[in-house]
Design a protein around this motif. Structure first.
Motif, PDB file in Angstrom:
ATOM      1  N   UNK A   1       0.810  -1.215   0.000  1.00 51.24           N
ATOM      2  CA  UNK A   1       0.000   0.000   0.000  1.00 51.24           C
ATOM      3  C   UNK A   1       0.849   1.274   0.000  1.00 51.24           C
ATOM      4  N   UNK A   2       2.164   1.112  -0.085  1.00 53.72           N
ATOM      5  CA  UNK A   2       3.049   2.271  -0.114  1.00 53.72           C
ATOM      6  C   UNK A   2       3.124   3.008   1.212  1.00 53.72           C
ATOM      7  N   UNK A   3       2.940   2.283   2.304  1.00 48.49           N
ATOM      8  CA  UNK A   3       2.957   2.875   3.638  1.00 48.49           C
ATOM      9  C   UNK A   3       4.163   2.316   4.400  1.00 48.49           C
ATOM     10  N   UNK A   4       4.959   3.186   4.952  1.00 48.74           N
ATOM     11  CA  UNK A   4       6.113   2.740   5.734  1.00 48.74           C
ATOM     12  C   UNK A   4       5.661   2.275   7.111  1.00 48.74           C
ATOM     13  N   UNK A   5       6.405   1.344   7.667  1.00 52.97           N
ATOM     14  CA  UNK A   5       6.149   0.865   9.015  1.00 52.97           C
ATOM     15  C   UNK A   5       7.201   1.479   9.933  1.00 52.97           C
ATOM     16  N   UNK A   6       6.733   2.204  10.926  1.00 54.70           N
ATOM     17  CA  UNK A   6       7.624   2.748  11.936  1.00 54.70           C
ATOM     18  C   UNK A   6       7.651   1.749  13.085  1.00 54.70           C
ATOM     19  N   UNK A   7       8.833   1.271  13.441  1.00 56.27           N
ATOM     20  CA  UNK A   7       8.981   0.309  14.526  1.00 56.27           C
ATOM     21  C   UNK A   7       9.523   1.045  15.738  1.00 56.27           C
ATOM     22  N   UNK A   8       8.804   0.927  16.862  1.00 49.41           N
ATOM     23  CA  UNK A   8       9.194   1.618  18.089  1.00 49.41           C
ATOM     24  C   UNK A   8       9.354   0.595  19.206  1.00 49.41           C
ATOM     25  N   UNK A   9      10.548   0.532  19.773  1.00 50.24           N
ATOM     26  CA  UNK A   9      10.812  -0.321  20.927  1.00 50.24           C
ATOM     27  C   UNK A   9      10.337   0.444  22.160  1.00 50.24           C
ATOM     28  N   UNK A  10       9.329  -0.070  22.849  1.00 48.33           N
ATOM     29  CA  UNK A  10       8.738   0.663  23.964  1.00 48.33           C
ATOM     30  C   UNK A  10       9.712   0.852  25.124  1.00 48.33           C
ATOM     31  N   UNK A  11      10.652  -0.078  25.274  1.00 49.35           N
ATOM     32  CA  UNK A  11      11.639   0.055  26.351  1.00 49.35           C
ATOM     33  C   UNK A  11      12.645   1.155  26.026  1.00 49.35           C
ATOM     34  N   UNK A  12      13.098   1.204  24.783  1.00 57.34           N
ATOM     35  CA  UNK A  12      14.040   2.245  24.376  1.00 57.34           C
ATOM     36  C   UNK A  12      13.371   3.617  24.387  1.00 57.34           C
ATOM     37  N   UNK A  13      12.100   3.659  24.053  1.00 57.56           N
ATOM     38  CA  UNK A  13      11.369   4.932  24.000  1.00 57.56           C
ATOM     39  C   UNK A  13      10.967   5.427  25.381  1.00 57.56           C
ATOM     40  N   UNK A  14      11.069   4.574  26.388  1.00 53.48           N
ATOM     41  CA  UNK A  14      10.601   4.924  27.733  1.00 53.48           C
ATOM     42  C   UNK A  14      11.324   6.135  28.316  1.00 53.48           C
ATOM     43  N   UNK A  15      12.547   6.374  27.885  1.00 52.54           N
ATOM     44  CA  UNK A  15      13.298   7.517  28.413  1.00 52.54           C
ATOM     45  C   UNK A  15      12.613   8.835  28.091  1.00 52.54           C
ATOM     46  N   UNK A  16      12.017   8.924  26.901  1.00 50.87           N
ATOM     47  CA  UNK A  16      11.339  10.169  26.524  1.00 50.87           C
ATOM     48  C   UNK A  16       9.819  10.046  26.484  1.00 50.87           C
ATOM     49  N   UNK A  17       9.306   8.809  26.566  1.00 49.04           N
ATOM     50  CA  UNK A  17       7.856   8.604  26.538  1.00 49.04           C
ATOM     51  C   UNK A  17       7.478   7.421  27.437  1.00 49.04           C
ATOM     52  N   UNK A  18       7.587   7.585  28.765  1.00 50.90           N
ATOM     53  CA  UNK A  18       7.294   6.467  29.669  1.00 50.90           C
ATOM     54  C   UNK A  18       5.842   5.997  29.598  1.00 50.90           C
ATOM     55  N   UNK A  19       4.942   6.870  29.183  1.00 49.41           N
ATOM     56  CA  UNK A  19       3.524   6.510  29.070  1.00 49.41           C
ATOM     57  C   UNK A  19       3.317   5.403  28.042  1.00 49.41           C
ATOM     58  N   UNK A  20       4.114   5.419  26.991  1.00 51.04           N
ATOM     59  CA  UNK A  20       3.997   4.426  25.922  1.00 51.04           C
ATOM     60  C   UNK A  20       4.207   3.025  26.485  1.00 51.04           C
ATOM     61  N   UNK A  21       5.273   2.842  27.246  1.00 52.01           N
ATOM     62  CA  UNK A  21       5.548   1.526  27.829  1.00 52.01           C
ATOM     63  C   UNK A  21       4.491   1.167  28.871  1.00 52.01           C
ATOM     64  N   UNK A  22       4.060   2.139  29.651  1.00 51.72           N
ATOM     65  CA  UNK A  22       3.044   1.861  30.671  1.00 51.72           C
ATOM     66  C   UNK A  22       1.729   1.404  30.036  1.00 51.72           C
ATOM     67  N   UNK A  23       1.353   2.030  28.930  1.00 55.75           N
ATOM     68  CA  UNK A  23       0.073   1.705  28.297  1.00 55.75           C
ATOM     69  C   UNK A  23       0.113   0.412  27.490  1.00 55.75           C
ATOM     70  N   UNK A  24       1.206   0.187  26.762  1.00 59.32           N
ATOM     71  CA  UNK A  24       1.235  -0.925  25.811  1.00 59.32           C
ATOM     72  C   UNK A  24       2.229  -2.029  26.144  1.00 59.32           C
ATOM     73  N   UNK A  25       3.138  -1.807  27.091  1.00 59.34           N
ATOM     74  CA  UNK A  25       4.253  -2.716  27.332  1.00 59.34           C
ATOM     75  C   UNK A  25       3.900  -4.131  27.739  1.00 59.34           C
ATOM     76  N   UNK A  26       2.705  -4.358  28.245  1.00 62.11           N
ATOM     77  CA  UNK A  26       2.349  -5.711  28.692  1.00 62.11           C
ATOM     78  C   UNK A  26       1.578  -6.515  27.652  1.00 62.11           C
ATOM     79  N   UNK A  27       1.371  -5.957  26.457  1.00 62.99           N
ATOM     80  CA  UNK A  27       0.612  -6.709  25.443  1.00 62.99           C
ATOM     81  C   UNK A  27       1.178  -6.535  24.047  1.00 62.99           C
ATOM     82  N   UNK A  28       2.479  -6.582  23.948  1.00 62.26           N
ATOM     83  CA  UNK A  28       3.157  -6.411  22.669  1.00 62.26           C
ATOM     84  C   UNK A  28       3.065  -7.671  21.830  1.00 62.26           C
ATOM     85  N   UNK A  29       3.138  -7.561  20.519  1.00 62.48           N
ATOM     86  CA  UNK A  29       3.247  -6.361  19.711  1.00 62.48           C
ATOM     87  C   UNK A  29       1.901  -5.641  19.585  1.00 62.48           C
ATOM     88  N   UNK A  30       1.985  -4.348  19.353  1.00 65.15           N
ATOM     89  CA  UNK A  30       0.795  -3.528  19.148  1.00 65.15           C
ATOM     90  C   UNK A  30       0.952  -2.793  17.827  1.00 65.15           C
TER      91      UNK A  30
END
Length: 81
Positions: A28-57
């Motif tokens: 479909x010509x759409x790129x996939x952005x892959x985000x590691x929730x643990x690595x992103x936790x330093x600047x976005x701790x909410x991301x890991x808190x919300x999604x970290x227990x049910x990966x992949x999302x």
């Protein structure tokens, strides 16, 4: 459209989801952005808190589209819009 895959290092389900997601999004010509929730936790701790227990999302335009596995039929339908 923006497709984001939330993952964690060493997660075999995450690797499987990325392998399934990438060719669909390429079609479909759409790129996939892959985000590691643990690595992103330093600047976005909410991301890991919300999604970290049910990966992949899968997020579509920032909204949760699914988790655990890729719903190929639903994703294709949504990407075709």
């Amino acid at each position: 459209m923006v497709v984001t895959l939330l993952t964690r290092a060493g997660c075999s389900a995450c690797a499987r989801a990325q392998a399934e997601l990438t060719p669909i999004c390429d079609e479909f010509g759409v790129a996939v952005e892959v985000v590691d929730v643990d690595a992103a936790a330093a600047h976005d701790p909410e991301l890991r808190m919300e999604f970290g227990d049910r990966l992949p999302v899968v997020l579509l335009d920032g909204e949760e589209h699914g988790y655990g596995e890729v719903d190929e039929a639903r994703l294709r339908a949504d990407l075709a819009r």
